[in-house]
Design an enzyme around this catalytic site. Structure first.
Site, PDB file in Angstrom:
ATOM      1  N   ASP A 256       0.863  -1.172   0.000  1.00 30.72           N
ATOM      2  CA  ASP A 256       0.000   0.000   0.000  1.00 30.72           C
ATOM      3  C   ASP A 256       0.909   1.235   0.000  1.00 30.72           C
ATOM      4  OD1 ASP A 256      -2.150   1.716   0.009  1.00 30.72           O
ATOM      5  OD2 ASP A 256      -3.237   0.656   1.568  1.00 30.72           O
TER       6      ASP A 256
HETATM    7  C1  BGC Z   1      -5.173   3.124   0.210  1.00 29.19           C
HETATM    8  C2  BGC Z   1      -5.350   2.095  -0.874  1.00 29.19           C
HETATM    9  C3  BGC Z   1      -5.244   2.747  -2.230  1.00 29.19           C
HETATM   10  C4  BGC Z   1      -3.918   3.472  -2.320  1.00 29.19           C
HETATM   11  C5  BGC Z   1      -3.671   4.111  -3.670  1.00 29.19           C
HETATM   12  C6  BGC Z   1      -3.955   4.005   0.001  1.00 29.19           C
HETATM   13  O1  BGC Z   1      -3.955   5.081   0.873  1.00 29.19           O
HETATM   14  O2  BGC Z   1      -5.079   2.464   1.459  1.00 29.19           O
HETATM   15  O3  BGC Z   1      -6.580   1.439  -0.717  1.00 29.19           O
HETATM   16  O4  BGC Z   1      -5.377   1.783  -3.232  1.00 29.19           O
HETATM   17  O5  BGC Z   1      -3.885   4.480  -1.332  1.00 29.19           O
HETATM   18  O6  BGC Z   1      -4.480   5.198  -3.874  1.00 29.19           O
END
Ligand code: BGC
Length: 730
Positions: free
Chosen positions: A280
């Site tokens: 993530d």
């Molecule tokens: C979130 C993810 C997301 C990623 C990219 C993160 O802050 O937890 O779910 O896919 O950002 O935007």
């Protein structure tokens, strides 16, 4: 169970753990193509493939693309922007390896569907799959190859704002919808011009955040992990998901983004996963905050050796891996394995053959009438009728209607969290939807009454006066889009601001009142549940929300949504879920049983609950056998009759209970459901099959098995009602 003593030989069946996961289009013949590419790559080029950056617009990003030092970008969209970067990678870099563009296409790209939790309330995997397919078609036409979805985190705590992004609390429903979404995004061929790779997230147990606080610690036993949190991920991998995203949380002391047990032992060894895992956003860098890595080098080493191939935005791999390889702490073989997994997905996406996106597609594919029709159907099926006393609904089209409340005419909020490319201007609000369905639109009048947040009651007077002049009042209240989703946990689940007071004062006029709730989670509404005759849960329903709600309010669509989670009365009951354990002192009238002194133990609305304008009667529960071996299959059926006066869908649900196990078992578990359409007076026999997959669980040694003993089975309209039978596994 009494016959489970030492002398009795247990009938144990172990469920095969390998899932035979197959990403669409994968065949071992592509491995030699990958070998040939890897053989030509320098260490820098390899590490480049493992790095993803957000944006793609800066000079530095363009230089990296041209130098073959980046594998993927996120948040770049549109044929023009993606093609421009892709050109640098394909035409300027030494090996011409194409870039992969990722984006959070969570519930639609331009045509926004209801939030995922709302879609889950449809209990309609076929329709959920079609919605994901629309999202994929629109996204790919705009240069996107990869969505960071589906989010399949089981959540038992509605304080957690990200409950809006998942399918609720149940592993069976969650697993079914996870597979449906993967099929919808990916289809049978990832290289098709209307398909994208899925990224199943957030692996794993992110939804178990203590206190419902986002990013918080999780402690989950291995058995609960395997029985509750892993099944949707396993189902998604079995459905061929190309990628997974590791979660932010630490799980039993090991961060999910550096956890060899979940990322390697389970995902790769048990499930045979062939795709790749992306971290993530900077979750590798956050290993320092977790206090499990002393510096970036240790963070990179931990993440890569646990099984994370791509570093989202953190730059930890880019900065630390060259030194780690040089010092012999990370082997070239480990780097090669990560690169291979990424190239495998790029090949399956057809990017080497078709790196660019046709700019003409963009206009043709977005918001087509067909896409909007699917969005409207999805929104209709996700609406849950919670209460309808004295059949106040459906409404007469010629009624003089007061539409009250801060959310009645708010376009942006209906898009919900993760609105992607959704445009507020495309949204049909509830006021607009009701007006266009009414015989005389000018008899539909609106007063906001108050804001979503804050304590300003100056608009109450106008709202009350309007209510007095009307035949019926529709109060549209709840949460704005920014009150759920990431980093949007709430400690209080009541209606925010003075909205409940507004509803109370409007109710005091004595006019028939319908409350429509728009929110990303269940809200605690004990007064409304008690006093207001009609309540609809309409979530954040996407671009067609207003039309869909009007369809339900005026009876053009008979509501059929069912809650994908247990709805608490008060936040103090949380976590509250239907598939809980019985305890040694199950709830009863006595003081010394599991309960609260100040609130009931029961929820406001049970899991699986939802009303219809019709009624459905259940009879003739029948089992094709009453005793069976642990490998056998059992057929259970019941007759469901539409006993009301209007046609509609019923969601027929099957639950089981294993009465005694070698470990404590839930009081009920959903193991099947079917949505059926019945004309008034029509009956249908609905059949379910139960076998080792449904009856097994993980024992004290974490082996999945069916144990001998008695089981109960129910077929009914929700987790609390139904007709009951039993059977025995020998
Ligand atoms: C979130 C993810 C997301 C990623 C990219 C993160 O802050 O937890 O779910 O896919 O950002 O935007």
């Amino acid at each position: 169970m009494n016959h489970r003593g030492g002398l009795v030989v247990w009938a144990i069946i172990l469920i095969p753990v390998m899932l035979a996961a197959q990403i669409p289009g994968y065949g071992t013949e592509i491995e030699s193509r990958i070998d040939a590419m890897v053989a030509q790559m320098t260490l820098d080029e390899k590490i480049g493939q493992l790095q993803q950056y957000a944006g793609g617009e800066s000079a530095e990003h363009r230089e990296m693309a041209a130098a073959g030092r980046v594998g993927s970008f996120l948040n770049v969209r549109g044929a023009e922007s993606t093609n421009a970067l892709q050109k640098l990678a394909v035409e300027n870099s030494r090996l011409g390896i194409p870039l992969m563009f990722g984006l959070d296409v969570i519930h639609g790209y331009k045509t926004l569907f209801p939030i995922p939790l709302a879609e889950a309330a449809s209990w309609n995997p076929e329709l959920v799959e079609r919605a994901a397919a629309v999202a994929a078609r629109e996204a790919r036409a705009c240069g996107i190859h990869w969505t960071f979805a589906p989010m399949v985190d089981i959540a038992r705590d509605p304080r957690w704002g990200r409950i809006a992004e998942g399918s609720g609390e149940d592993p069976y429903l969650g697993a079914t919808l996870a597979a449906a979404r993967v099929h919808g995004f990916q289809g049978m061929d990832l290289s098709a011009p209307d398909r994208i790779a899925a990224c199943v997230k957030h692996y794993v147990a992110y939804g178990a955040a203590e206190g419902g606080r986002d990013y918080n610690t999780t402690e989950v036993s291995e058995r609960t992990l395997r029985d509750v949190y892993l099944p949707p991920f396993a189902a998604a991998v079995r459905a061929g998901a190309a990628t997974l995203m590791s979660a932010f949380n630490d799980l039993n002391g090991i961060p999910a983004s550096a956890n060899p047990f979940t990322l390697t032992d389970i995902l790769r060894h048990e499930w045979g996963f062939k795709g790749f895992v992306v971290s993530d956003w900077n979750s590798i860098g956050e290993l320092l905050n977790h206090g499990i890595a002393a510096d970036s080098a240790e963070a990179a080493w931990r993440a890569l050796s646990a099984g994370i191939e791509m570093d989202m935005e953190g730059r930890i791999y880019k900065n630390a891996l060259p030194g780690l390889v040089e010092r012999g702490l990370v082997s070239t073989a480990a780097i090669d394995e990560a690169v291979r997994r990424i190239l495998r997905i790029k090949i399956l996406l057809g990017l080497f053959e078709n790196p660019y996106t046709d700019p003409d597609l963009e206009k043709q594919m977005l918001r087509t009438p067909e896409n909007l029709a699917i969005a409207r159907q999805m929104a209709r099926e996700s609406i849950v009728l919670l209460k309808n006393d004295k059949n106040i609904l459906p409404l007469s089209r010629s009624a003089r209607v007061a539409v009250i409340g801060p959310l009645a005419d708010r376009q942006q909020d209906l898009l919900g969290t993760w609105a992607c490319e959704g445009e507020a201007g495309d949204v049909i609000t509830l006021l607009q939807g009701i007006r266009s369905a009414a015989v005389k639109p000018d008899l539909v009048l609106h007063a906001r009454g108050c804001d979503v947040l804050g304590s300003d009651r100056s608009g109450f007077k106008e709202a009350i006066q309007l209510a007095k002049r009307s035949d019926v009042v529709i109060a549209v209240v709840g949460e704005s889009a920014d009150l759920s989703g990431e980093a949007s946990s709430r400690a209080d689940l009541a209606l925010p601001g003075v909205q409940e007071q507004l509803v109370q004062e409007v109710a005091a006029t004595g006019k028939p009142l319908v409350v429509v709730l728009l929110a990303g989670r269940p809200l605690t509404i004990p007064w409304i549940a008690e006093q207001v005759p009609a309540i609809l849960m309409a979530w954040h329903g996407g671009v067609q929300a207003g039309s869909a709600v009007a369809d339900v309010l005026f009876g053009d669509y008979n509501p059929s949504g069912r809650l994908p989670l247990t709805w608490p009365r008060t936040v103090g009951q949380v976590p509250l879920y239907y598939n809980h354990k019985n305890t040694g002192r199950p709830t009863n009238e006595q003081k010394w049983s599991t309960k609260y002194l100040d609130w009931p133990i029961t929820p406001q609305y049970v899991f699986g609950f939802g009303r219809s304008y019709s009624t459905f009667a259940y009879s003739h529960l029948s089992l094709d056998k009453n005793e069976m071996g642990p490998r056998a299959m059992l057929t259970v059926s019941a007759v469901v009759k539409n006993s009301g006066r209007v046609a509609g869908d019923e969601v027929v649900q099957l639950y089981v209970r294993d009465l005694a196990g070698s470990v404590t078992r839930p009081v009920k578990e959903l193991k099947g459901f079917k949505r059926v359409y019945l004309e008034p007076g029509e009956s249908r026999k609905i059949e379910f099959t139960l076998g080792p997959g449904e009856l097994g669980f993980h024992d004290a040694h974490h082996r999945h098995q069916v144990e001998p003993g008695r089981f109960k089975v129910w077929i009914g309209p929700n987790s609390a009602e139904g007709i009951e039978g039993d059977f025995c596994v020998r």
